[in-house]
Design an enzyme around this catalytic site. Structure first.
Site, PDB file in Angstrom:
ATOM      1  NE  ARG A 163      -8.773  13.432   0.432  1.00  0.00           N
ATOM      2  CZ  ARG A 163      -9.989  13.090   0.584  1.00  0.00           C
ATOM      3  NH1 ARG A 163     -10.810  13.925   0.930  1.00  0.00           N
ATOM      4  NH2 ARG A 163     -10.258  11.892   0.180  1.00  0.00           N
ATOM      5  CD  GLN A 184       0.873  -1.313  -1.153  1.00  0.00           C
ATOM      6  OE1 GLN A 184       0.034  -0.534  -0.352  1.00  0.00           O
ATOM      7  NE2 GLN A 184       0.379  -1.434  -2.361  1.00  0.00           N
ATOM      8  CG  ASN A 228     -20.186  11.492  55.400  1.00  0.00           C
ATOM      9  OD1 ASN A 228     -19.674  12.250  54.789  1.00  0.00           O
ATOM     10  ND2 ASN A 228     -21.585  11.686  55.568  1.00  0.00           N
ATOM     11  CB  SER A 274     -15.458  20.148  56.097  1.00  0.00           C
ATOM     12  OG  SER A 274     -16.957  19.401  55.824  1.00  0.00           O
TER      13      SER A 274
HETATM   14  C1  UD1 Z   1     -11.611   1.713  -3.811  1.00  0.00           C
HETATM   15  C2  UD1 Z   1     -12.183   0.732  -4.789  1.00  0.00           C
HETATM   16  C3  UD1 Z   1     -13.673   1.147  -5.174  1.00  0.00           C
HETATM   17  C4  UD1 Z   1     -14.453   1.650  -4.007  1.00  0.00           C
HETATM   18  C5  UD1 Z   1     -13.766   2.407  -3.184  1.00  0.00           C
HETATM   19  C6  UD1 Z   1     -14.643   2.510  -1.906  1.00  0.00           C
HETATM   20  C7  UD1 Z   1     -10.267  -0.212  -5.963  1.00  0.00           C
HETATM   21  C8  UD1 Z   1      -9.554  -0.236  -7.032  1.00  0.00           C
HETATM   22  N1  UD1 Z   1     -11.271   0.614  -5.684  1.00  0.00           N
HETATM   23  O1  UD1 Z   1     -11.518   2.774  -4.257  1.00  0.00           O
HETATM   24  O2  UD1 Z   1     -14.228   0.305  -6.091  1.00  0.00           O
HETATM   25  O3  UD1 Z   1     -15.815   2.081  -4.556  1.00  0.00           O
HETATM   26  O4  UD1 Z   1     -12.559   2.016  -2.722  1.00  0.00           O
HETATM   27  O5  UD1 Z   1     -14.151   3.429  -0.984  1.00  0.00           O
HETATM   28  O6  UD1 Z   1     -10.074  -1.177  -5.238  1.00  0.00           O
HETATM   29  N2  UD1 Z   1      -4.432   0.953  -0.121  1.00  0.00           N
HETATM   30  C9  UD1 Z   1      -3.404   0.240   0.268  1.00  0.00           C
HETATM   31  N3  UD1 Z   1      -2.550   0.231  -0.813  1.00  0.00           N
HETATM   32  C10 UD1 Z   1      -2.594   0.792  -1.816  1.00  0.00           C
HETATM   33  C11 UD1 Z   1      -3.897   1.377  -2.357  1.00  0.00           C
HETATM   34  C12 UD1 Z   1      -4.911   1.539  -1.200  1.00  0.00           C
HETATM   35  O7  UD1 Z   1      -3.229  -0.166   1.264  1.00  0.00           O
HETATM   36  O8  UD1 Z   1      -1.607   0.762  -2.839  1.00  0.00           O
HETATM   37  C13 UD1 Z   1      -5.633   0.967   1.010  1.00  0.00           C
HETATM   38  C14 UD1 Z   1      -6.093   2.394   1.403  1.00  0.00           C
HETATM   39  O9  UD1 Z   1      -5.036   2.607   2.387  1.00  0.00           O
HETATM   40  C15 UD1 Z   1      -7.437   2.165   1.735  1.00  0.00           C
HETATM   41  C16 UD1 Z   1      -7.965   1.151   0.868  1.00  0.00           C
HETATM   42  O10 UD1 Z   1      -6.990   0.428   0.305  1.00  0.00           O
HETATM   43  O11 UD1 Z   1      -7.763   1.936   3.169  1.00  0.00           O
HETATM   44  C17 UD1 Z   1      -8.783   1.753  -0.347  1.00  0.00           C
HETATM   45  O12 UD1 Z   1      -7.772   2.697  -1.084  1.00  0.00           O
HETATM   46  P1  UD1 Z   1      -8.159   3.988  -1.937  1.00  0.00           P
HETATM   47  O13 UD1 Z   1      -7.179   4.652  -2.561  1.00  0.00           O
HETATM   48  O14 UD1 Z   1      -9.094   4.605  -0.772  1.00  0.00           O
HETATM   49  O15 UD1 Z   1      -9.486   3.042  -3.083  1.00  0.00           O
HETATM   50  P2  UD1 Z   1     -10.349   3.997  -3.755  1.00  0.00           P
HETATM   51  O16 UD1 Z   1      -9.698   4.618  -4.928  1.00  0.00           O
HETATM   52  O17 UD1 Z   1     -11.235   4.783  -3.027  1.00  0.00           O
END
Ligand code: UD1
Ligand code: MG
Length: 448
Positions: free
Chosen positions: A17, A73, A361, A389
């Site tokens: 996004r 990952q 200066n 100047s």
């Molecule tokens: C997560 C939490 C949720 C919380 C929210 C807050 C979980 C299951 N849920 O949800 O409870 O309210 O954050 O913003 O943990 N990421 C990885 N690898 C992955 C998935 C995610 O590195 O496979 C990283 C993302 O880059 C990000 C963070 O983990 O920095 C959170 O991932 P995101 O997908 O935003 O989690 P939410 O669904 O928002």
């Protein structure tokens, strides 16, 4: 409280996004990449190991966070799966493992300290989660608190019942684990949920089933703003700038119109510094006590000593060292140069790769010609020198102490101390010529 702390930063998200070719966590907030903010909070806690979980093809992120360990990952299977990638990097670690998100840069150090303090409670909770009361909880996991006041579960919004969705206490995603059981817990997390992901939040239910205590502590909602889009990045910048302005004021600087001053994450201002409206600080600026920055200046990589006055409309570039009580005036650019005590460059000048001695200066329009299209050369201007100047000082060149340069000169050879150098053609004056010219042109005089 003495506990060893390791930090794992989850940063494998693609950040689609953002609509950017740059990985999301490298977008900058007040001049520092988002992930840098997260790492700097970790450093402030005194962590002993830092691991950053990145996605495939995120070498730029690895380079940015070095010397922190990075692990890749390969497939984005959820937050628990992301944390599992740190297993080898955390081998043998039994202290507290703090989990942060690379895209959540506003978490304050006191909030994290409260979290790790709770993790070190005498009953040794398996994990402590940071929660907050959201204005609009849609999308967040919800904290389910048991009768004993402990954390019983975290339910993701999309898996929650209507009754659970009515809970306002949300999960920030930040958690502190007992490193001794973290991977036992992670190994038991499955992906039987709406999204088919391995949810880190399931750790709460599993730890409880293992007979371990889970807790939550609470922090302010604005610290948990996650950056997923440029709109959210701009919002985070606004919040961060407000924080920096408040801190500058509290530390003893005057900001005449705080909302118009933009700081870098590392700007340092001394006491009784005054910053007039519309000033931008890039990275690496330090302003000492009693200095004044007037309106419309852009400063980057510059040190401004006590009592100096800069601007209005000045540009200081990296390596500008402005000495005590020195003056840099309007439309002056200074790069990689030192102005010694009390030196003045007040109008319309470029000073690059130079030393300007104490009390010198530099007249309006003076240019150090430091570049010949290939190399950069030094100009050395002695103490108490007076440069007339509109002079061009063609580097490499040295002007000795106390010398004078006549206005409009192009100086290509060294000038000894105490000498006058000037290169302009001598002046010719024709008495009455202008008057005669006008009379001829207007037809009042004899035509020639
Ligand atoms: C997560 C939490 C949720 C919380 C929210 C807050 C979980 C299951 N849920 O949800 O409870 O309210 O954050 O913003 O943990 N990421 C990885 N690898 C992955 C998935 C995610 O590195 O496979 C990283 C993302 O880059 C990000 C963070 O983990 O920095 C959170 O991932 P995101 O997908 O935003 O989690 P939410 O669904 O928002
Ligand atoms: Mg999220």
């Amino acid at each position: 409280m003495s506990q060893e702390i390791a930090v794992v930063v989850l940063a494998a998200g693609e950040g689609t996004r953002m609509r950017s070719s740059l990985p999301k966590v490298l977008h900058r907030l007040a001049g520092l990449p988002l992930v840098g903010h997260v790492l700097s909070s970790g450093r402030a806690l005194g962590v002993s190991r830092t691991v950053v979980v990145i996605g495939p093809a995120m070498d730029e992120v690895a380079a940015e966070v070095a010397p922190a360990t990075t692990v890749v990952q390969k497939e984005r299977l959820g937050t628990a799966h992301a944390l599992l990638q740190a297993r080898k990097a955390l081998e043998g670690f039994t202290g507290t493992v703090l989990v942060l998100y690379g895209d959540t840069p506003l978490i304050s150090v006191p909030t994290l300290e409260a979290l790790v303090r709770e993790r070190a409670a005498p009953d040794n909770p398996a994990l402590v989660a940071l929660g907050f009361d959201a204005d609009d909880p849609t999308g967040y996991g919800r904290h389910v608190v048991g009768d004993n006041g402990c954390l019983a579960d975290i339910i993701e919004h999309r898996d929650a019942t209507p009754a659970q969705r009515a809970i306002r206490r949300c999960n920030s995603g930040v958690m502190a684990f007992d490193g001794a059981v973290l991977f036992d817990i992670l190994d038991r997390i499955g992906n039987d949920n709406v999204r088919g992901e391995y949810y880190l939040t399931d750790a709460v239910r599993i730890a409880n089933a293992m007979g371990r205590i889970c807790r939550a502590v609470e922090g302010p909602e604005e610290e948990f703003l996650g950056v997923n889009s440029r709109v959210e990045l701009a919002r985070a910048e606004t919040l961060f700038q407000d924080r920096m302005r408040r801190k500058a004021l509290e530390d003893g600087a005057t900001l005449v119109a705080p909302e118009t001053v933009f700081f870098s994450w590392d700007t340092c201002l001394g006491r009784d510094v005054t910053v007039h409206p519309f000033v931008t600080f890039g990275p690496g600026v330090c302003v000492e006590d009693n200095a004044t920055i007037r309106s419309f200046c852009h400063l980057e990589g510059a040190r401004i000593a006590a009592g100096a006055e800069i601007g209005p409309y000045a540009r200081l570039r990296p390596g500008a060292e402005i000495g005590p009580n020195a003056r840099v005036g309007n439309f002056v650019e200074i790069k990689k140069s030192t102005l010694e005590e009390g030196a003045k460059v007040n109008h319309l000048s470029y000073i690059g790769d130079a030393r300007v001695g104490a009390g010198a200066n530099i007249g309006a329009g003076t240019i150090t010609c430091n570049y010949d299209g290939f190399g950069k050369y030094h100009t050395d201007i002695g103490r108490g020198t007076f440069v007339g100047s509109n002079s061009a000082l063609v580097a490499p060149v040295r002007i000795g102490d106390g010398a004078m340069i006549g206005a409009g000169s192009t100086i290509t050879r060294d000038v000894p101390g105490g000498a006058l150098a000037l290169t302009r053609a001598s002046q010719e004056t024709l008495d009455g010529w202008a008057t005669g010219f006008r009379e001829r042109r207007s037809g009042n005089g004899p035509r020639r």
